[in-house]
Each structure stands twice: as C-alpha cells, then as structure tokens.
Design a protein around this motif. Sequence first.
Motif, PDB file in Angstrom:
ATOM      1  N   LEU A 199       0.987  -1.133   0.224  1.00  0.00           N
ATOM      2  CA  LEU A 199       0.346   0.279   0.025  1.00  0.00           C
ATOM      3  C   LEU A 199       0.583   0.606   0.248  1.00  0.00           C
ATOM      4  O   LEU A 199       1.861   1.507   0.823  1.00  0.00           O
ATOM      5  N   GLY A 200       0.498   2.433  -1.067  1.00  0.00           N
ATOM      6  CA  GLY A 200       1.445   3.197  -0.578  1.00  0.00           C
ATOM      7  C   GLY A 200       0.069   4.482   0.056  1.00  0.00           C
ATOM      8  O   GLY A 200       0.243   4.588   0.773  1.00  0.00           O
ATOM      9  N   GLU A 201      -0.030   5.589  -0.329  1.00  0.00           N
ATOM     10  CA  GLU A 201      -1.126   6.420  -0.007  1.00  0.00           C
ATOM     11  C   GLU A 201      -1.907   6.546   0.202  1.00  0.00           C
ATOM     12  O   GLU A 201      -2.603   5.460  -0.864  1.00  0.00           O
ATOM     13  N   VAL A 202      -2.760   6.422   1.409  1.00  0.00           N
ATOM     14  CA  VAL A 202      -4.205   6.150   1.627  1.00  0.00           C
ATOM     15  C   VAL A 202      -4.784   8.094   1.699  1.00  0.00           C
ATOM     16  O   VAL A 202      -4.441   7.964   2.553  1.00  0.00           O
ATOM     17  N   SER A 203      -6.136   7.669   1.298  1.00  0.00           N
ATOM     18  CA  SER A 203      -6.729   8.770   1.863  1.00  0.00           C
ATOM     19  C   SER A 203      -7.945   8.456   2.073  1.00  0.00           C
ATOM     20  O   SER A 203      -8.206   7.021   1.727  1.00  0.00           O
ATOM     21  N   ARG A 204      -8.975   9.324   2.943  1.00  0.00           N
ATOM     22  CA  ARG A 204     -10.137   8.807   3.205  1.00  0.00           C
ATOM     23  C   ARG A 204     -11.021  10.143   3.503  1.00  0.00           C
ATOM     24  O   ARG A 204     -10.855  11.290   2.579  1.00  0.00           O
ATOM     25  N   SER A 205     -12.019   9.780   2.662  1.00  0.00           N
ATOM     26  CA  SER A 205     -13.603  10.739   2.646  1.00  0.00           C
ATOM     27  C   SER A 205     -14.521   9.821   3.250  1.00  0.00           C
ATOM     28  O   SER A 205     -15.336   9.352   2.662  1.00  0.00           O
ATOM     29  N   GLY A 206     -15.067  10.297   4.450  1.00  0.00           N
ATOM     30  CA  GLY A 206     -15.626  10.583   4.910  1.00  0.00           C
ATOM     31  C   GLY A 206     -15.882   8.824   6.234  1.00  0.00           C
ATOM     32  O   GLY A 206     -15.380   8.676   6.075  1.00  0.00           O
ATOM     33  N   ALA A 207     -17.616   8.129   5.201  1.00  0.00           N
ATOM     34  CA  ALA A 207     -16.947   6.544   5.934  1.00  0.00           C
ATOM     35  C   ALA A 207     -15.759   5.326   4.574  1.00  0.00           C
ATOM     36  O   ALA A 207     -16.720   4.330   4.846  1.00  0.00           O
ATOM     37  N   ALA A 208     -15.796   6.365   3.453  1.00  0.00           N
ATOM     38  CA  ALA A 208     -14.630   5.517   2.601  1.00  0.00           C
ATOM     39  C   ALA A 208     -13.034   5.877   3.013  1.00  0.00           C
ATOM     40  O   ALA A 208     -13.329   6.915   2.860  1.00  0.00           O
ATOM     41  N   PHE A 209     -12.435   4.853   2.011  1.00  0.00           N
ATOM     42  CA  PHE A 209     -11.088   5.550   2.097  1.00  0.00           C
ATOM     43  C   PHE A 209     -10.447   4.545   0.417  1.00  0.00           C
ATOM     44  O   PHE A 209     -11.202   4.040   0.116  1.00  0.00           O
ATOM     45  N   ARG A 210      -9.406   5.378   0.296  1.00  0.00           N
ATOM     46  CA  ARG A 210      -8.851   4.657  -1.133  1.00  0.00           C
ATOM     47  C   ARG A 210      -7.335   4.927  -0.568  1.00  0.00           C
ATOM     48  O   ARG A 210      -6.309   5.610  -0.033  1.00  0.00           O
ATOM     49  N   ALA A 211      -6.953   3.061  -1.499  1.00  0.00           N
ATOM     50  CA  ALA A 211      -5.324   3.187  -0.848  1.00  0.00           C
ATOM     51  C   ALA A 211      -4.891   2.879  -2.828  1.00  0.00           C
ATOM     52  O   ALA A 211      -4.997   2.024  -3.114  1.00  0.00           O
TER      53      ALA A 211
END
Length: 273
Positions: A104-116
Amino acid sequence: MSETVARAWAVTRRDGMVLGFTDHDRALSFEGIDFRPDTGLNARAVVQGSGLSVDNSEAVGALSDSAITEIDLMAGRWDAADVRLWEVDWTDTANRRLIFRGHLGEVSRSGAAFRAELRGLSEPLNRMQGRVYHPRCSAQLGDGRCGFDLSRPGYSAEGVIVSDEGGQRFILSNVDGHDARWFERGQLVVLSGPAEGLSGIVKSDLALAGARREIELWAGLGIRPAIGDRVQLVAGCDKLAETCRMKFLNYLNFRGFPHLPPEDWLLAPGVNR
C-alpha cells in the motif's frame, strides 16, 4: 473458470496482522487465510506493464470496526502493508493464480470510505540510487552505517504528558539531566494509551523548571495522545560532523564529507583546481 472466478486479497500489516477480503458473496479460505466478503474492500483494474514498468492499481473500500478502521488508518498502521491479489475459482480454491503483489502506498479517506494506492514490486526502481556527496552525514542515526547504539545511557528518556496543545506541542514531566535541544530532530515515541507505538519527529525541545520538557513535533500523530500517557524521547542528530564528534562520540562512523568545498567555491572564476 471465468464464470466462477473471484478476486481475493490478503493484506499484511507491518505489525503482523493479516486480513483477507474477497469480492465473492461467500467467505473463501486458502493459504491459512480467511477471505471475508463483508468488508467492502474491492479493487480497480490492475495495470501491469511488461518489463520493468511499474504495476499500479487502487483499492477502495469502506471503514468498519471489524476490519479497516478510521483510527488505524489515521495512526498509519496500514502504511506500506504487503498486498497480494489472486484470481481464484470459488468452487475450487486450489485453482487460483497470483496476479499482483506489492504494498500500500498513499491512503486517503473521505467520510466512511477510503482509497489506497497500490505499488508493485518494481516501484523501488523509480527511486534514486547511489551515494550523495555532501558535507552532512548521509546515514540515519542508529542504522547499520551509523553504528551508534541509541540504547546507551543518556541518549533517551521517558516522561509523562502533563499538558497538550493541539496534539503537536506537549509538556512532559520527569525528564531531567539533558541539555536544552538535546532531543531536537529526534523522536517522540508513545509508550501507553490509544496512541501506543506511534512516533513523531521532534521540531523543538525546551528544558523547563522542575524536570519538565516542552516538546513540539513537526506534525501531529495519527492518534492524539492523552494526558498521563507515557512517552519516550530519543536524542536527535543534525548530521553535522561536529555533532557526531562531540554529542555522539562517533566520528569514525561519520558518513559525510565535511571538507568538501562549497558550491560557491566550485563556481568562482579564476580558482586553481
């Protein structure tokens, strides 16, 4: 197999925790891992290049108490986690193939979700290699090239948080016997409480009366420590030759070039070389 194919993910954190996910509607098990269908983790199409090009993809999912929590993401416990992705026949899990491995590299989140971001095994080939010739030391304090033992007496101290300003500036008690700025560029490691195991780089270090210490970090920790939590301070190094010689008594292992001429000298006209 195309009609019975599913995807299965295994994510191994740096602390050894292994979690399995699948986009199938039932749980799958192989290689000693249970792959759960109820976690909300899925992946976008994996892009895999030929030769040495970098594999890349993106995992998206939902935060949940039982799998990937917001607290763990904020604490960085998923950073650089090892990732494996299989295509597997859900009617016979022995019929499978590994199609991606990386981390996994950069992890971002938005509300109740995330992107990795997913980074393939060839990703390190994009990094600069070789030694940098610079007056400052190129080693990290305490690593194999530096050779300094940070467990030596006087180079670390433990204290208790008695005041917290914004999760980035702390007043510590029971820290005595060290010069001012001794821990600048060093580390603050949390030893207890919800942020246990997290660490930050010390920006400033002031010695106060009564064996107290004012410590400011360059950035707040993913989880905010609480009043009363125990922390450890580790001495810092500015990578200068004089610091290596006087503070750490380690000049024989200095990995810089303190007598290298400055750039102004190299560019000056009429200098005999």
